[in-house]
Design a protein around this motif. Structure first.
Motif, short mmCIF file in Angstrom:
data_model
loop_
_atom_site.label_atom_id
_atom_site.label_comp_id
_atom_site.label_asym_id
_atom_site.label_seq_id
_atom_site.Cartn_x
_atom_site.Cartn_y
_atom_site.Cartn_z
N LEU A 52 0.83 -1.20 0.00
CA LEU A 52 0.00 0.00 0.00
C LEU A 52 0.86 1.25 0.00
CD1 LEU A 52 -2.69 -0.87 2.71
CD2 LEU A 52 -2.76 -1.33 0.26
N ILE A 67 -2.74 0.34 -4.30
CA ILE A 67 -2.40 -1.00 -3.88
C ILE A 67 -1.81 -1.77 -5.05
CG2 ILE A 67 -4.73 -1.90 -4.37
CD1 ILE A 67 -4.33 -3.82 -1.96
N LEU A 81 -7.40 0.91 -2.90
CA LEU A 81 -8.03 0.33 -1.72
C LEU A 81 -8.63 1.45 -0.89
CD1 LEU A 81 -8.44 -2.26 0.09
CD2 LEU A 81 -6.36 -1.51 1.31
N LEU A 117 -11.67 -3.08 -2.41
CA LEU A 117 -10.51 -3.27 -3.28
C LEU A 117 -10.97 -3.12 -4.73
CD1 LEU A 117 -7.60 -4.14 -3.98
CD2 LEU A 117 -8.38 -6.51 -3.82
N LEU A 166 -7.06 -8.92 0.26
CA LEU A 166 -7.94 -8.30 1.25
C LEU A 166 -7.83 -9.01 2.59
CD1 LEU A 166 -11.45 -7.41 -0.26
CD2 LEU A 166 -9.88 -5.89 0.93
#
Length: 317
Positions: A52, A67, A81, A117, A166
């Protein structure tokens, strides 16, 4: 439902709602399930290693991050994200995009307490990589003559690895993961759902890749027309595409699925969309759109009603 248009074909294809709801599902290859179960098992052996970096975008409800995560074939998938600012992450949603790609996240999707996401599927938008074309008419043909290498299979794996990413970031979301996808993302989602038990609810809007033998006979403006042209030139497309029929996959999907399908659509032929909905054997809901991939008078009204419906549908997630 029909609208004035300048197309050389009728985007209803002569189907009304009653007839659309009677469309069946084509026969699948005998090893259809084994093909996908094997791919899923291999995909789950990978660690997505999500990375990230925070963006400068500001939103009152979400932190927005860039991301990147690892998918199959050593492909790095890039996207966005969204993490809720107020309260813990209780659930997660992977959101697939259409063949037009994606240039940012959507902040209006209804799922309180969810991390969203937004991956860009391999070869498209942020995940472009030569020699894959980001032009839908060529992307959809990439390795279409190779069943095990066809680009759509890799995009399905991008969804599965997105779920893995995730859950690597938010392990408490296990058991509370959903999927939303429209058009291309709807078809890819339909192909991904039956094999991934981590996904508990899904929404598919104007999904493509349904009932391949039928859609090969229906002219469109979309990627389906590129596939039709390829079939007319080469005549071997079904050897691969029988394994990528979203209606056949839907027939094996048992989780609750919400489908928004259109009566008039010049890009994704409605019979293919309804073939996916009709094939679903589990709990399902249908939202009938007057049109898809087309501007029409009641579009804003229907979009608002659809979001309200989805807020209720995803509330148990």
């Amino acid at each position: 439902m029909a609208f004035p248009h300048g197309y050389h074909f009728d985007p209803t294809y002569g189907y009304g709602l009653e007839r659309l709801l009677q469309i069946g599902c084509p026969d699948e290859p005998p090893d259809f399930a084994a093909f996908w179960q094997g791919r899923y098992a291999r995909a789950l052996e990978l660690r997505p290693e999500p990375r990230l970096s925070q963006r400068q975008d500001w939103h009152p409800a979400y932190e927005c991050h860039d991301i990147a995560y690892r998918s199959t074939d050593d492909f790095t998938i890039h996207g966005w994200l969204l993490i809720p600012k107020h309260g813990p992450v209780r659930r997660g949603v992977v959101v697939g995009h259409g063949y037009g790609g994606r240039d940012g996240p959507d902040y209006h999707l209804p799922a309180e307490g969810a991390a969203f996401l937004f991956p860009c599927f391999r070869g498209l938008s942020r995940s472009q990589r030569p020699p894959i074309s980001n032009n839908p008419a060529y992307h959809v043909l990439h390795d279409i003559d190779k069943r095990d290498r066809y680009i759509l299979g890799g995009c399905v794996e991008d969804v599965w690895l997105g779920v893995s990413a995730l859950l690597a970031l938010f392990p408490d979301a296990a058991g509370h993961v959903g999927y939303m996808g429209a058009s291309f993302g709807g078809g890819i989602g339909a192909l991904a759902l039956p094999w991934d038990g981590r996904i508990r609810l899904a929404h598919l809007a104007v999904p493509t890749f349904g009932h391949v033998p039928l859609r090969l006979g229906l002219p469109t403006l979309g990627s389906g027309e590129a596939v039709r042209g390829y079939e007319q030139r080469h005549g071997n497309v079904l050897a691969t595409l029988r394994y990528y029929d979203a209606a056949c996959a839907a027939r094996r999907t048992v989780i609750p699925v919400h489908v928004a399908a259109a009566l008039f659509d010049p890009v994704v032929a409605p019979p293919g969309q309804f073939a996916i909905y009709n094939a679903l054997p589990g709990p399902k809901e249908l939202f009938v759109l007057e049109a898809g991939h087309f501007d029409y008078p009641r579009q804003s009204e229907q979009d608002h009603a659809l979001l309200q419906t989805l807020a209720h549908f995803f509330s148990p997630l």
